[in-house]
Structures are given as structure tokens and as C-alpha cells.
Design an enzyme around this catalytic site. Structure first.
Site, PDB file in Angstrom:
ATOM      1  N   VAL A  90       0.832  -1.201   0.000  1.00  0.00           N
ATOM      2  CA  VAL A  90       0.000   0.000   0.000  1.00  0.00           C
ATOM      3  C   VAL A  90       0.872   1.259   0.000  1.00  0.00           C
ATOM      4  O   VAL A  90       0.381   2.354   0.228  1.00  0.00           O
ATOM      5  CB  VAL A  90      -0.968   0.029   1.211  1.00  0.00           C
ATOM      6  CG1 VAL A  90      -1.991  -1.075   1.107  1.00  0.00           C
ATOM      7  CG2 VAL A  90      -0.213  -0.042   2.539  1.00  0.00           C
ATOM      8  N   ARG A 115       4.272   2.409  -2.401  1.00  0.00           N
ATOM      9  CA  ARG A 115       4.430   2.767  -3.804  1.00  0.00           C
ATOM     10  C   ARG A 115       4.922   1.545  -4.573  1.00  0.00           C
ATOM     11  O   ARG A 115       5.701   0.735  -4.072  1.00  0.00           O
ATOM     12  CB  ARG A 115       5.408   3.934  -3.968  1.00  0.00           C
ATOM     13  CG  ARG A 115       4.785   5.286  -3.641  1.00  0.00           C
ATOM     14  CD  ARG A 115       3.668   5.650  -4.623  1.00  0.00           C
ATOM     15  NE  ARG A 115       3.046   6.938  -4.344  1.00  0.00           N
ATOM     16  CZ  ARG A 115       1.978   7.112  -3.583  1.00  0.00           C
ATOM     17  NH1 ARG A 115       1.419   6.062  -2.984  1.00  0.00           N
ATOM     18  NH2 ARG A 115       1.467   8.311  -3.396  1.00  0.00           N
ATOM     19  N   ASP A 147      -1.949  -2.630  -4.272  1.00  0.00           N
ATOM     20  CA  ASP A 147      -2.737  -1.441  -4.584  1.00  0.00           C
ATOM     21  C   ASP A 147      -1.954  -0.474  -5.457  1.00  0.00           C
ATOM     22  O   ASP A 147      -2.526   0.462  -6.009  1.00  0.00           O
ATOM     23  CB  ASP A 147      -3.157  -0.735  -3.289  1.00  0.00           C
ATOM     24  CG  ASP A 147      -4.044   0.479  -3.555  1.00  0.00           C
ATOM     25  OD1 ASP A 147      -5.082   0.303  -4.236  1.00  0.00           O
ATOM     26  OD2 ASP A 147      -3.707   1.584  -3.103  1.00  0.00           O
ATOM     27  N   GLU A 184       1.606   2.985 -13.596  1.00  0.00           N
ATOM     28  CA  GLU A 184       0.159   3.102 -13.390  1.00  0.00           C
ATOM     29  C   GLU A 184      -0.448   3.994 -14.467  1.00  0.00           C
ATOM     30  O   GLU A 184       0.130   5.035 -14.794  1.00  0.00           O
ATOM     31  CB  GLU A 184      -0.131   3.672 -11.999  1.00  0.00           C
ATOM     32  CG  GLU A 184       0.311   2.730 -10.886  1.00  0.00           C
ATOM     33  CD  GLU A 184      -0.015   3.264  -9.490  1.00  0.00           C
ATOM     34  OE1 GLU A 184      -0.603   4.357  -9.375  1.00  0.00           O
ATOM     35  OE2 GLU A 184       0.316   2.579  -8.508  1.00  0.00           O
ATOM     36  N   HIS A 244      -5.006   1.488  -7.153  1.00  0.00           N
ATOM     37  CA  HIS A 244      -4.504   2.603  -6.348  1.00  0.00           C
ATOM     38  C   HIS A 244      -5.658   3.362  -5.677  1.00  0.00           C
ATOM     39  O   HIS A 244      -5.735   4.592  -5.734  1.00  0.00           O
ATOM     40  CB  HIS A 244      -3.667   3.560  -7.190  1.00  0.00           C
ATOM     41  CG  HIS A 244      -2.671   4.344  -6.381  1.00  0.00           C
ATOM     42  ND1 HIS A 244      -1.478   4.781  -6.867  1.00  0.00           N
ATOM     43  CD2 HIS A 244      -2.717   4.786  -5.089  1.00  0.00           C
ATOM     44  CE1 HIS A 244      -0.817   5.452  -5.945  1.00  0.00           C
ATOM     45  NE2 HIS A 244      -1.556   5.476  -4.847  1.00  0.00           N
ATOM     46  N   SER A 302      -6.776   2.268  -2.352  1.00  0.00           N
ATOM     47  CA  SER A 302      -6.892   1.825  -0.959  1.00  0.00           C
ATOM     48  C   SER A 302      -6.978   2.975   0.031  1.00  0.00           C
ATOM     49  O   SER A 302      -7.479   2.805   1.144  1.00  0.00           O
ATOM     50  CB  SER A 302      -5.720   0.915  -0.584  1.00  0.00           C
ATOM     51  OG  SER A 302      -4.495   1.619  -0.623  1.00  0.00           O
ATOM     52  N   ALA A 303      -6.474   4.148  -0.343  1.00  0.00           N
ATOM     53  CA  ALA A 303      -6.496   5.290   0.579  1.00  0.00           C
ATOM     54  C   ALA A 303      -7.810   6.047   0.548  1.00  0.00           C
ATOM     55  O   ALA A 303      -8.066   6.886   1.417  1.00  0.00           O
ATOM     56  CB  ALA A 303      -5.355   6.249   0.257  1.00  0.00           C
TER      57      ALA A 303
END
Length: 354
Positions: free
Chosen positions: A265, A267, A291, A296, A315, A317-318
């Protein structure tokens, strides 16, 4: 260096989509500050915390001129212009600008990509939203850990095939398992808190090695092979920097005991993806919850998409419905510090970009 502003002449411009009630919260908390917010100049959000807004949005020529006029009149920006590195590079020419509150926890990547001059990096402080995302990231990390421990990928495959196995396979217990967290910062410590609540034993890495309550062992990066030798789960929360690039590589995977679960989670550049695929194939890694990725969006040709023991998350998850409010609250606190000439929370390092 940041100049201390008087309470009566500080101007903040909202550069990214933000709910009007949160703009009013900033104004109410700092009534002497001029807060510029013209929603018609900003793309609408497609979902909560959609800081870039709808990509189909386009300003008229007049609106574009007004947008930059607004930003150039500000001492402080809430968000990167157009929420990208190009916008940051453009606004850096504003001699009035002193501080930008970025929306991303990993804002250092955008600062680096903007290629600002040394003078601009010294004059403009960029703060990230690191820490705001700690709880959602920690919850996601624990989901990934439990997925691996409880074999949910295999269960999903059996369900898709409508297969009821004759021999039932036991799963591992989370309680008593060993978790290693690379990066014992705010995200790592929040992840450790949740892991301990499940009865897990937690160790991890930190640049400055020190005893941390509730953490069994803390090492620097050089000690990571020793930590993963007994780990059941490895969770990465580290940012992408030249020092962390491919830090989790074939050496680390080889040091693991077979069947380790990997969660990332932090980079994507921290994990050597080729080495990870090899570790998945040889059983060193039993499951990977990812994630973030080196490139990307994850290219369609990547084998990670179709690997049966990999969860690909785009990307996200936050993200949480509370994110905008939490960042606004962080900004309100930082604005208080800024007015007082104090140290801002989570300033991006202008050398290492984290």
C-alpha cells in the site's frame, strides 16, 4: 523560506474541487483569511475525494484566464493546480506563492516531476496529506493480509468453478502470526495497531532505528532479510524514492520462508515486480495484495492482472468518503501554524521528495 504573514492579508485559493461546506469550515476557522473559491472554475467530483475531478470538464478561455489569475493572487493554495505536476510547474512562477497543501499522501512524486528550480523548492513549501490516509490504508493492508492467510483467492476460484473440494484445506491463524511492516511511519504504525488487535506479532523497518512501543523489533533496511525470514506477512507502506526503489527484490523474496503473504500500500516502485512474479511461481509468496504498481495504470500486458494469487487494486486503498473532510481539517491546523510562522505538518522533503 516561508514568510510570516499578518492575520489580515493572507489569501488562500482553492485549486481543486471541494465541497462548499468544507470551504466554509476553512473560512470559519480562519475568519481573517481571504479564501478564494469559484466552483465554476473547478471540475465536478465524480466520487468523494475526486481531487482531479471529471476529466471531461473544460474551461472556456475566459475561465482558464480567471483560474490562473485566482491562483496567482494567492499566498497559499489548497491543492495542486489542475491536480498535476504540470500545474505545479506553472504556478511556481508566482512570486507571491509560499505554500501548497497537496491532496496526495505521496505528493513528493508530483513535486519531483514538476522539476522546480532549487530557488522555487526553497521558496514554496508543499505539504502532503500523509497521515490522513493512515486508517483506510491500514484497513486495506489488513484485508490483504487476511485474504492471504485465509486463502480467499482459492475460495473465489472454487466458487467460480462451482467446485466443492473433497478434502477441506485448513487456513492459518492471524493470531500469533508474524507481520513485518516496511516503513513504521504514521501508516505503518496504524497498520501495526490493527495487526496487534488481531493478536499478530509486529516487527518493522525505520530509517532511524529506535524502540517503539508494541513493535517487537525495529531495524533499518539492512535488517529486512532477517525480519522476513520468520514473517508470515510482509506489508509495505514506504514511499517511492531513489532509496526505496526495488527495495523488496529477489534477495528479500529468497530470504522469506515459503508461503509469505505480500501487501503493498506504499508505492509500486518499492517492489521488483519481476522478482515478485518469480516468488509467486516458486511459492515463496503465497498471495500478493497490490494497490500500487511501478507503472500506473497497470499495463494490460502485465501478468499480475491474471495471476490467480494476486489481487490488483487500482490505487484506491487510501480513498474513503471522509477524505475531503480529513484533509480540510489538516489544512485548517496547518494554516494556523503557517500564520504563526511555525513548522508545517508533513512538508515534502525538497531533496528526497517524500
Amino acid at each position: 523560506m516561508m514568510n510570516t504573514m499578518t492575520l489580515n492579508n493572507l489569501t488562500v485559493a482553492i485549486a481543486v474541487p471541494l465541497e462548499s461546506e468544507l470551504v466554509e469550515a476553512i473560512r470559519s476557522a480562519h475568519p481573517t483569511v481571504t479564501v478564494l473559491h469559484e466552483p465554476e472554475l473547478l471540475p465536478p467530483e465524480r466520487f468523494p475525494a475526486d481531487h482531479a475531478g471529471d476529466p471531461a470538464f473544460q474551461r472556456t478561455a475566459e475561465q482558464e484566464a480567471r483560474y490562473w489569475e485566482l491562483l496567482n493572487s494567492a499566498d497559499v493554495l489548497y491543492g495542486l493546480p489542475n491536480e498535476n505536476a504540470a500545474g505545479l510547474a506553472t504556478i511556481a512562477s508566482s512570486t507571491k506563492l509560499q505554500w501548497i497543501q497537496a491532496m496526495a499522501a505521496g505528493a513528493g512524486g508530483a513535486v519531483k516531476a514538476a522539476k522546480l528550480s532549487t530557488d522555487d523548492l526553497a521558496r514554496i513549501t508543499v505539504t502532503s496529506s500523509a497521515g490522513v490516509h493512515a486508517l483506510p490504508l491500514a484497513e486495506f493492508a489488513m484485508m490483504g493480509a487476511l485474504n492471504g492467510i485465509k486463502r480467499t483467492a482459492e475460495l473465489a476460484a472454487d466458487q467460480a468453478a462451482k467446485h466443492w473440494p473433497e478434502l477441506r484445506t485448513p487456513t492459518r491463524l492471524a493470531s500469533g502470526s508474524n507481520v513485518v511492516i516496511t516503513g513504521l511511519g504514521e501508516i505503518g504504525l496504524e497498520t501495526a495497531r490493527l495487526a496487534r488487535a488481531l493478536g499478530m506479532n509486529v516487527s518493522g523497518t525505520k530509517r532511524s532505528v529506535e524502540d517503539i512501543a508494541g513493535i517487537d523489533k525495529v531495524t533499518d533496511t539492512a535488517g529486512l532479510p532477517g525480519l522476513v525470514a520468520t514473517a508470515d506477512v510482509l506489508i509495505n507502506t514506504l514511499p517511492g524514492t531513489p532509496y526505496t526503489e526495488k527495495m523488496i527484490n529477489s534477495e528479500i523474496f529468497d530470504a522469506m520462508k515459503p508461503g509469505t503473504v505480500l501487501v503493498n500500500v506504499g508505492r509500486g516502485t518499492v517492489v521488483d515486480e519481476d522478482a515478485l512474479l518469480a516468488a509467486l511461481d516458486n511459492g515463496q509468496v503465497s498471495y500478493a495484495c497490490l494497490d500500487v504498481f511501478a507503472v500506473e495504470p497497470l499495463p494490460a500486458a502485465s501478468p499480475l492482472w491474471e495471476h490467480p494469487r494476486v489481487l490488483v487494486s487500482p490505487h484506491t486503498s487510501a480513498l474513503s468518503s471522509a477524505e475531503n473532510r480529513l484533509i480540510a481539517e489538516r489544512f485548517i491546523e496547518n494554516l494556523k501554524r503557517f500564520q504563526a510562522g511555525g513548522t508545517l505538518l508533513h512538508a515534502v522533503d525538497p531533496v528526497h521528495f517524500y
